[in-house]
Write an enzyme that holds these catalytic residues in place. Structure first.
Site, mmCIF file in Angstrom:
data_model
loop_
_atom_site.group_PDB
_atom_site.id
_atom_site.type_symbol
_atom_site.label_atom_id
_atom_site.label_comp_id
_atom_site.label_asym_id
_atom_site.label_seq_id
_atom_site.Cartn_x
_atom_site.Cartn_y
_atom_site.Cartn_z
ATOM 1 N N TRP A 121 12.842 -14.375 -2.622
ATOM 2 C CA TRP A 121 13.886 -15.355 -2.561
ATOM 3 C C TRP A 121 14.452 -15.227 -1.161
ATOM 4 C CZ3 TRP A 121 17.331 -11.903 -0.578
ATOM 5 C CH2 TRP A 121 17.520 -10.861 -1.125
ATOM 6 N N ASN A 122 13.901 -14.467 0.023
ATOM 7 C CA ASN A 122 14.721 -14.497 1.154
ATOM 8 C C ASN A 122 14.313 -15.779 2.011
ATOM 9 O OD1 ASN A 122 12.155 -13.013 1.254
ATOM 10 N ND2 ASN A 122 12.870 -12.312 3.232
ATOM 11 N N LYS B 219 3.922 -18.462 -7.707
ATOM 12 C CA LYS B 219 5.221 -18.098 -8.416
ATOM 13 C C LYS B 219 6.289 -17.486 -7.592
ATOM 14 C CE LYS B 219 7.667 -15.144 -10.972
ATOM 15 N NZ LYS B 219 9.041 -14.758 -10.637
ATOM 16 N N GLY C 16 7.196 -8.748 -1.031
ATOM 17 C CA GLY C 16 8.359 -8.268 -1.734
ATOM 18 C C GLY C 16 8.683 -6.665 -1.544
ATOM 19 N N GLY C 17 9.180 -6.367 -2.444
ATOM 20 C CA GLY C 17 9.828 -4.656 -2.282
ATOM 21 C C GLY C 17 8.456 -3.837 -2.792
ATOM 22 N N GLU D 105 2.725 -7.615 1.838
ATOM 23 C CA GLU D 105 3.660 -7.465 3.003
ATOM 24 C C GLU D 105 5.051 -6.849 2.179
ATOM 25 O OE1 GLU D 105 6.827 -7.950 4.539
ATOM 26 O OE2 GLU D 105 6.390 -10.033 4.775
ATOM 27 N N LEU D 106 5.375 -5.861 2.525
ATOM 28 C CA LEU D 106 6.479 -5.219 1.594
ATOM 29 C C LEU D 106 7.783 -4.949 2.730
ATOM 30 C CD1 LEU D 106 3.966 -2.659 -0.138
ATOM 31 C CD2 LEU D 106 4.759 -4.989 -0.806
ATOM 32 N N CYS E 253 12.766 -8.689 5.748
ATOM 33 C CA CYS E 253 11.747 -7.511 5.648
ATOM 34 C C CYS E 253 11.610 -6.870 7.164
ATOM 35 C CB CYS E 253 10.105 -8.049 5.602
ATOM 36 S SG CYS E 253 10.186 -8.618 3.588
ATOM 37 N N GLU F 137 15.422 1.195 2.885
ATOM 38 C CA GLU F 137 15.854 -0.271 3.384
ATOM 39 C C GLU F 137 16.955 -0.716 2.317
ATOM 40 O OE1 GLU F 137 12.894 -4.107 3.679
ATOM 41 O OE2 GLU F 137 12.863 -2.929 1.683
#
Length: 492
Positions: free
Chosen positions: A153-154, A177, A230-231, A252-253, A286, A384
């Site tokens: 969402w960021n 998605k 995401g996380g 990509e976390l 991130c 984080e």
């Protein structure tokens, strides 16, 4: 107030969920519902993947030359440029990001499509130098098939562009998605793709929740590649899902990125870079430079200047041009930030600024917050936050700074502030992160790769190699001999 209604796109058709179920999206600046989206089930996801698979195998898509695919991407870039303000306003409403930042991001997005369009017909194979003179062998790269792209969402448009552009350039089809907290701009992007002439079914979008919609997509047997941002916790579920279909993964976390300030740095520039790294986008990035390592000789000077500058940050409506920090994107994320601050105070970290919600009537806002920590092992130094909370600690030597910078499960980005060019190269070489910024922070380019080390994920997005992430290599052997095959029971 009536809610704005959005639909999913499956196989070129705009549709609701088969069940008729929906969910509301909340405006982070007000906390009120503003839009409604279909809540896709596994059946809806199956429809989308089947549509993408059909499009992938269709003559209409497969007959396009790589150059023709590149021209479609360029046209899509042109349409994004023509609709910058609409997309920027929509994203700001949906996730609470500052309008000045969404305008900047959206206005640069076409560059990713233009750059990747040029790579579409540069995907080359090679002839192998064999030790068998009667054989010719060469490699070719082919598209994988259906790609599942999971978007947070960021920064939804930006993080979609760096997946969609290379996936299509390589000849794949895709199912998007988006996060249930920020779905609107991805739907508008698919509409622009239609206008660009991208065939039906090549780009599909399903909306819904991660445990249902997302899990059904990432485990679908016809998905050949999953691109996830995401996380780490969600990524573990994605990895488990990929065990069902053996899909390739790029992840990509998160990050706990260090910013290292040496005593010879331009301190005014360093303070501005620190502000950009942790308070821009309200820390919801991130690559947020949330771990500040400052040399003891300039420590007091830097932290005092940082407190003074951060105290002047204008918190307000993200769609107001004068605002410098907007809200958290979700009420849940606001609660996460508050829990970190409470724990840091309980563990003895010294609060220098912020630590609470500002005095506003509505929305999910939080003040820029700065803590001084006593140990690099402190929870706030290691975990984080994904919010506007900086943790600061002094160091004495370059070796100590490197040890602290690398003492982290993450390795996405780092900032180095020094005028010593030899030190800049040494530290950039020795910090275990995928992105290093020297005397700057939070800079991106279509030419620069994005990706991390360790728990920050694997695979790379953007840059010249990004298209290769969406291909698989095939080796072709040609027998040049006119002689009949020899013993069939002996490997050549």
């Amino acid at each position: 107030m009536s809610l704005q209604q959005f639909q999913m796109c499956i196989g070129g058709e705009w549709t609701n969920a088969i069940s008729g179920n929906t969910f509301d999206s909340l405006n982070p600046a007000t906390g009120e519902a503003w839009a409604q989206f279909p809540d896709a089930s596994a059946e809806d996801v199956n429809r989308a993947v089947e549509a993408a698979d059909t499009a992938f195998r269709s003559a209409e898509w497969r007959s396009l030359t790589p150059t023709a695919r590149g021209k479609l991407l360029r046209k899509l870039g042109d349409l994004i440029a023509a609709n910058t303000e609409t997309l920027a306003q929509l994203e700001s409403t949906d996730n609470g990001k500052l309008i000045r930042e969404t305008r900047g991001q959206v206005s640069y997005l076409p560059e990713f499509f233009y750059y990747t369009a040029g790579l579409a017909d540069k995907i080359e194979g090679e002839t192998l130098p064999l030790d068998k003179q009667d054989m010719l062998a060469y490699t070719i790269r082919e598209p994988l098939g259906v790609v599942a792209a999971i978007i947070p969402w960021n920064s939804p448009l930006y993080l979609t562009a760096i997946k969609v552009a290379p996936a299509l350039a390589a000849g794949n089809t895709i199912v998007l998605k988006p996060s249930e907290h920020a779905s609107a701009t991805l739907i508008e992007l698919v509409k622009l793709a239609e206008q660009a002439g991208i065939p039906k079914g090549v780009i599909n979008v399903v909306t819904g929740y991660g445990p249902s919609t997302g899990a059904a997509l990432t485990s679908h047997p016809k998905v050949r590649k999953i691109a996830f941002t995401g996380g780490a916790a969600t990524a573990r579920h994605v990895i488990r899902s990929s065990a069902e279909n053996f899909a390739k993964l790029s992840l990509e976390l998160g990050g706990k990125s260090p910013q290292i300030v040496f005593p010879d740095a331009d301190l005014d520039s360093a303070v501005n870079g620190i502000v950009a790294g942790i308070f821009a986008a309200s820390g919801q990035s991130c690559v947020a430079g949330s771990r500040l390592l400052v040399h003891k000789d300039v420590y007091e000077q830097v932290i005092n200047a940082l407190v003074e500058r951060a105290s002047r940050i204008k918190i307000g409506n993200p769609q107001a041009d004068e605002s410098e920090m907007g809200p958290m994107a979700t009420a849940q994320q606001l609660a996460v930030v508050e829990s970190f601050v409470e724990r840091a105070q309980a563990e003895g970290a010294r609060l220098r600024l912020g630590g609470k919600r500002p005095d506003v009537d509505q929305g999910w806002y939080y003040e820029p917050t700065i803590f001084e920590c006593s140990s690099n092992a402190d929870y706030l130094m290691q975990e984080e936050v994904f919010g506007p909370v900086a943790a600061v600690i002094p160091f004495e030597t370059e070796e100590e700074a490197l040890a602290m910078a690398n003492d982290s499960q993450y390795g996405l980005a780092a900032g180095i502030w020094t005028r010593d060019i030899a030190r800049a190269h040494r530290v950039a070489r020795d910090v275990h992160s995928g992105i290093i910024w020297v005397n700057t922070y939070r800079v991106v380019s279509a030419m620069g790769s994005i990706g991390g080390f360790k728990s920050s994920g694997y695979g790379r997005e953007s840059g010249i190699d990004s298209v290769l992430e969406y291909t698989e290599r095939k080796t072709v052997w040609i027998n040049l001999s006119s002689e009949p095959m020899a013993d069939p029971f002996v490997m050549r």
